[in-house]
Design a protein around this motif. Structure first.
Motif, PDB file in Angstrom:
ATOM      1  N   ASP A   1       5.632  13.025  -9.176  1.00 19.27           N
ATOM      2  CA  ASP A   1       7.087  13.240  -9.050  1.00 19.27           C
ATOM      3  C   ASP A   1       7.824  13.332 -10.393  1.00 19.27           C
ATOM      4  OD1 ASP A   1       6.400  13.082  -6.428  1.00 19.27           O
ATOM      5  OD2 ASP A   1       7.312  11.144  -6.050  1.00 19.27           O
TER       6      ASP A   1
ATOM      7  N   CYS B   1       2.245  10.468  -5.607  1.00 20.59           N
ATOM      8  CA  CYS B   1       3.697  10.396  -5.856  1.00 20.59           C
ATOM      9  C   CYS B   1       3.957  10.057  -7.320  1.00 20.59           C
ATOM     10  CB  CYS B   1       4.314   9.317  -4.989  1.00 20.59           C
ATOM     11  SG  CYS B   1       3.837   9.448  -3.308  1.00 20.59           S
TER      12      CYS B   1
ATOM     13  N   GLY C   1      -5.242   3.365 -14.782  1.00 25.77           N
ATOM     14  CA  GLY C   1      -4.564   4.672 -14.748  1.00 25.77           C
ATOM     15  C   GLY C   1      -3.661   4.736 -13.540  1.00 25.77           C
TER      16      GLY C   1
ATOM     17  N   TYR D   1      -6.775   4.578  -4.789  1.00 24.97           N
ATOM     18  CA  TYR D   1      -5.850   4.599  -5.931  1.00 24.97           C
ATOM     19  C   TYR D   1      -5.072   3.308  -6.079  1.00 24.97           C
ATOM     20  CZ  TYR D   1      -1.601   5.762  -3.176  1.00 24.97           C
ATOM     21  OH  TYR D   1      -0.536   5.762  -2.306  1.00 24.97           O
ATOM     22  N   LYS D   2      -5.059   2.478  -5.027  1.00 19.04           N
ATOM     23  CA  LYS D   2      -4.483   1.133  -5.162  1.00 19.04           C
ATOM     24  C   LYS D   2      -5.109   0.250  -4.095  1.00 19.04           C
ATOM     25  CE  LYS D   2      -0.235   1.440  -2.392  1.00 19.04           C
ATOM     26  NZ  LYS D   2       1.220   1.249  -2.412  1.00 19.04           N
TER      27      LYS D   2
ATOM     28  N   GLU E   1      11.893  10.701   1.040  1.00 23.90           N
ATOM     29  CA  GLU E   1      11.046   9.755   1.781  1.00 23.90           C
ATOM     30  C   GLU E   1      10.824   8.542   0.880  1.00 23.90           C
ATOM     31  OE1 GLU E   1       7.143  10.461  -0.423  1.00 23.90           O
ATOM     32  OE2 GLU E   1       7.863   8.857   0.876  1.00 23.90           O
ATOM     33  N   ARG E   2      10.704   7.383   1.507  1.00 22.95           N
ATOM     34  CA  ARG E   2      10.460   6.146   0.754  1.00 22.95           C
ATOM     35  C   ARG E   2       9.353   5.358   1.457  1.00 22.95           C
ATOM     36  NH1 ARG E   2      16.420   3.557  -0.575  1.00 22.95           N
ATOM     37  NH2 ARG E   2      16.730   4.488  -2.644  1.00 22.95           N
ATOM     38  N   VAL E   3       8.253   6.069   1.701  1.00 27.28           N
ATOM     39  CA  VAL E   3       7.146   5.383   2.394  1.00 27.28           C
ATOM     40  C   VAL E   3       6.269   4.718   1.342  1.00 27.28           C
ATOM     41  CG1 VAL E   3       5.122   5.730   3.850  1.00 27.28           C
ATOM     42  CG2 VAL E   3       7.198   7.086   4.251  1.00 27.28           C
ATOM     43  N   ASP E   4       6.003   3.419   1.539  1.00 28.96           N
ATOM     44  CA  ASP E   4       5.087   2.730   0.622  1.00 28.96           C
ATOM     45  C   ASP E   4       3.848   2.388   1.423  1.00 28.96           C
ATOM     46  OD1 ASP E   4       5.007  -0.419  -1.160  1.00 28.96           O
ATOM     47  OD2 ASP E   4       3.993   1.485  -1.512  1.00 28.96           O
ATOM     48  N   PRO E   5       2.827   3.246   1.375  1.00 35.06           N
ATOM     49  CA  PRO E   5       1.644   3.057   2.231  1.00 35.06           C
ATOM     50  C   PRO E   5       1.088   1.630   2.113  1.00 35.06           C
ATOM     51  CG  PRO E   5       1.490   5.113   0.994  1.00 35.06           C
ATOM     52  CD  PRO E   5       2.660   4.374   0.444  1.00 35.06           C
TER      53      PRO E   5
ATOM     54  N   ASN F   1      10.809   7.008  -8.839  1.00 40.39           N
ATOM     55  CA  ASN F   1       9.378   7.101  -9.163  1.00 40.39           C
ATOM     56  C   ASN F   1       9.124   7.258 -10.652  1.00 40.39           C
ATOM     57  OD1 ASN F   1       8.871   6.652  -6.546  1.00 40.39           O
ATOM     58  ND2 ASN F   1       7.901   8.614  -6.115  1.00 40.39           N
TER      59      ASN F   1
ATOM     60  N   ARG G   1      -8.249  -5.000 -13.342  1.00 38.60           N
ATOM     61  CA  ARG G   1      -7.121  -5.338 -12.461  1.00 38.60           C
ATOM     62  C   ARG G   1      -6.833  -6.832 -12.418  1.00 38.60           C
ATOM     63  NH1 ARG G   1      -4.108  -0.861 -10.577  1.00 38.60           N
ATOM     64  NH2 ARG G   1      -5.499   0.776  -9.872  1.00 38.60           N
TER      65      ARG G   1
HETATM   66  N1  SAJ Z   1       0.169   0.748 -10.566  1.00 37.25           N
HETATM   67  C1  SAJ Z   1      -0.168   0.117 -11.758  1.00 37.25           C
HETATM   68  N2  SAJ Z   1       0.581  -0.939 -12.168  1.00 37.25           N
HETATM   69  C2  SAJ Z   1       1.650  -1.392 -11.434  1.00 37.25           C
HETATM   70  C3  SAJ Z   1       1.978  -0.732 -10.226  1.00 37.25           C
HETATM   71  C4  SAJ Z   1       1.223   0.331  -9.813  1.00 37.25           C
HETATM   72  O1  SAJ Z   1      -1.127   0.494 -12.445  1.00 37.25           O
HETATM   73  O2  SAJ Z   1       2.284  -2.371 -11.840  1.00 37.25           O
HETATM   74  C5  SAJ Z   1      -0.611   1.910 -10.139  1.00 37.25           C
HETATM   75  C6  SAJ Z   1      -1.265   1.704  -8.787  1.00 37.25           C
HETATM   76  O3  SAJ Z   1      -2.522   1.094  -8.930  1.00 37.25           O
HETATM   77  C7  SAJ Z   1      -1.383   3.138  -8.270  1.00 37.25           C
HETATM   78  C8  SAJ Z   1      -0.153   3.824  -8.865  1.00 37.25           C
HETATM   79  O4  SAJ Z   1       0.280   2.996  -9.948  1.00 37.25           O
HETATM   80  O5  SAJ Z   1      -2.552   3.745  -8.779  1.00 37.25           O
HETATM   81  C9  SAJ Z   1       0.982   3.988  -7.855  1.00 37.25           C
HETATM   82  O6  SAJ Z   1       1.217   2.739  -7.307  1.00 37.25           O
HETATM   83  P1  SAJ Z   1       2.489   2.422  -6.362  1.00 37.25           P
HETATM   84  O7  SAJ Z   1       2.525   0.957  -6.127  1.00 37.25           O
HETATM   85  O8  SAJ Z   1       3.716   3.055  -6.884  1.00 37.25           O
HETATM   86  O9  SAJ Z   1       2.076   3.042  -4.970  1.00 37.25           O
HETATM   87  P2  SAJ Z   1       2.350   4.422  -4.203  1.00 37.25           P
HETATM   88  O10 SAJ Z   1       2.275   5.571  -5.099  1.00 37.25           O
HETATM   89  O11 SAJ Z   1       1.498   4.394  -2.983  1.00 37.25           O
HETATM   90  O12 SAJ Z   1       3.802   4.291  -3.585  1.00 37.25           O
HETATM   91  C10 SAJ Z   1       4.911   4.526  -4.324  1.00 37.25           C
HETATM   92  C11 SAJ Z   1       5.889   3.552  -3.697  1.00 37.25           C
HETATM   93  N3  SAJ Z   1       5.537   2.264  -4.242  1.00 37.25           N
HETATM   94  C12 SAJ Z   1       6.333   1.213  -4.375  1.00 37.25           C
HETATM   95  O13 SAJ Z   1       7.535   1.310  -4.353  1.00 37.25           O
HETATM   96  C13 SAJ Z   1       5.683  -0.120  -4.524  1.00 37.25           C
HETATM   97  C14 SAJ Z   1       7.212   4.101  -3.911  1.00 37.25           C
HETATM   98  O14 SAJ Z   1       7.419   4.265  -5.268  1.00 37.25           O
HETATM   99  C15 SAJ Z   1       7.343   5.374  -3.114  1.00 37.25           C
HETATM  100  O15 SAJ Z   1       7.805   5.032  -1.839  1.00 37.25           O
HETATM  101  C16 SAJ Z   1       6.056   6.136  -2.993  1.00 37.25           C
HETATM  102  O16 SAJ Z   1       5.316   5.898  -4.168  1.00 37.25           O
HETATM  103  C17 SAJ Z   1       6.406   7.577  -2.825  1.00 37.25           C
HETATM  104  O17 SAJ Z   1       6.052   8.104  -1.777  1.00 37.25           O
HETATM  105  O18 SAJ Z   1       7.090   8.138  -3.668  1.00 37.25           O
END
Ligand code: SAJ
Length: 433
Positions: A275, A271, A266, A334-335, A163-167, A220, A416
């Motif tokens: 992961d 994910c 943090g 979380y974001k 899955e590649r869902v980015d909420p 991831n 942030r």
């Molecule tokens: N975060 C940072 N610094 C950054 C980017 C993110 O601190 O530069 C933090 C965020 O605040 C959050 C965490 O990391 O707490 C994860 O952030 P994320 O942007 O990876 O968001 P997720 O976990 O909702 O979604 C990710 C997807 N994100 C993107 O590709 C932007 C993708 O990796 C996957 O589709 C999804 O996880 C998944 O389901 O695996």
């Protein structure tokens, strides 16, 4: 095989999606939109009732998308496992968390396989989408399903497609995000390409289910390791008396060979923090230590402590101790711009501040309440900011008035860089990460 492919071509194949959460419901909706009669199978009566009432509980799926499909009978939900036997295509989209010792917990997939096994039938396509370690589909799921007596590649088809869902992503959703697909056998791959090809704009076939599982983990792990790197840059910048955000923004001006990530309090979500540990766990069974993953996890899980130390030092600057201070945490999701608090570092920051005797409140326009240990905290209105000894910005939601925050709060710790444009209006000190 030909009957399955014919049914898919004619959009007469029936689809069952096991697990209608943030991955399963959008997928089920896309399948139904493409004309396939689709049933979401879930053990949650609440989810089943909501879908059958045309009500979406997933921010990225509007009721206006869901209700017409339900009304036309193309999409429904059920908690009756018999729907799996009636399906030509079954997609498994259940959670794959870590257990208390940070090891993979594939219990939800196994439970789904147990529900499916007695109902598995000839010419059925089974796709696992839940993130898991490389080899799981081949080593665990395949033998389980073949206990039915049916043979993969001949009687049924078994694939993995991450899955590649980015909420909350406004641009990319299920239909227009390229989809990696891997089959147990060539016929399995042909079956998923036929099915997913009717729903998703671009498929990326790979040589095996193991390869498809590994693609997801690379994606991831790439994020977790790079976020760990910039979090360490923030720690180093503090020791060097530099502003990590300034350094990263300037580095991001490089038009090639650099991709910015930003430090924060943090790593949250279900994910990115999870992961990569599926991958390092698998490699441990092969007597290899995936050091980048472990190091990034160490640094990322340390960040809430780093933030609380910063708050303590900032309060000391006002001759105050953390103990007895009134602290407002701004944002607990979380974001930004989502309501999900799972694995949110804000929960750790709150708990660590409480452990040091602070009186902690929070404000989050997206999250009305959060569980901290045995207690439930409710979001406070963004009022009386000057009554707090410190305001800590942990999640930078877009719909918060940061100019007002810096004008009214005595002390702001901004993890942030949410106040970058309004620091000139600040009443007191604004301290970055
Ligand atoms: N975060 C940072 N610094 C950054 C980017 C993110 O601190 O530069 C933090 C965020 O605040 C959050 C965490 O990391 O707490 C994860 O952030 P994320 O942007 O990876 O968001 P997720 O976990 O909702 O979604 C990710 C997807 N994100 C993107 O590709 C932007 C993708 O990796 C996957 O589709 C999804 O996880 C998944 O389901 O695996």
């Amino acid at each position: 095989m030909s009957t399955l492919l014919d049914k898919i071509k004619r959009h007469e194949a029936q689809v069952a999606v096991i697990g209608i959460g943030y991955v399963g419901l959008p997928l089920a909706t896309e399948m139904a939109k493409a004309g396939f009669r689709t049933v979401g199978y879930d053990k949650s009566d609440e989810k089943v009732r909501a879908v059958n009432a045309g009500r979406s509980y997933i921010k990225d799926i509007a009721d206006a998308d869901l209700a017409p499909l339900v009304k036309e009978g193309r999409l429904r939900a059920s908690s009756d496992p018999s729907v799996l036997g009636a399906a030509d295509v079954v997609v498994i989209c259940v959670p794959t968390p870590l257990n208390k010792t940070k090891e993979p917990d594939n219990g939800f997939i196994i439970a789904a396989a147990e529900d499916l096994k007695p109902r598995l039938h000839k010419d059925q396509l089974v796709v696992l989408e839940s993130t898991t370690f490389p080899g799981f589909t081949r080593e665990v799921l395949l033998p389980k399903l073949q206990e039915s007596g049916l043979k993969v590649g001949q009687d049924f088809y078994l694939c993995f497609s991450p899955e590649r869902v980015d909420p909350g992503n406004p641009k990319y959703h299920t239909k227009n995000t390229p989809k990696v697909v891997g089959g147990t056998t060539p016929k399995c791959l042909a079956a998923i390409q036929a099915m997913y090809g009717e729903v998703i704009e671009r498929l990326v076939p790979v040589s095996s289910t193991d390869a498809a599982e590994m693609v997801k983990l690379l994606e991831n792990t790439f994020r977790a390791v790079n976020i760990g790197l910039v979090n360490e840059v923030a720690i180093m910048a503090q020791k060097l008396g530099l502003d990590s955000w300034e350094i990263i923004e300037a580095a991001a001006s490089k038009p090639f060979g650099f991709m910015p990530f930003y430090p924060g309090p943090g790593l949250g979500g279900h994910c990115i923090p999870v992961d990569p540990l599926y991958l390092s766990w698998k490699l441990k069974t092969l007597k290899y230590e995936a050091r980048f993953i472990e190091l990034a996890d160490d640094i990322n899980t340390h960040m809430p402590h780093f933030v609380v130390e910063k708050v303590a030092t900032a309060l000391n600057g006002d001759k105050k101790a953390v103990n007895g201070s009134r602290v407002l945490v701004l944002g607990v999701a979380y974001k930004r711009d989502i309501d999900d608090v799972r694995e949110s570092p804000a929960l750790d920051v709150i708990e660590l501040l409480q452990d040091r005797g602070a009186e902690v409140s929070y404000h989050d326009p997206w999250a009305a309440s959060v569980r901290i240990g045995e207690h439930t905290l409710k979001s406070k209105p963004l009022d009386g900011l000057d009554g707090y000894d410190a305001v800590v910005i942990v999640t930078d939601h877009s719909n918060v008035d940061y100019a007002r925050v810096v004008r009214e709060a005595r002390l702001v710790i901004d993890t942030r860089n949410a106040t970058r444009k309004v620091r000139g209006e600040a009443r007191g000190r604004v301290i970055g990460l």
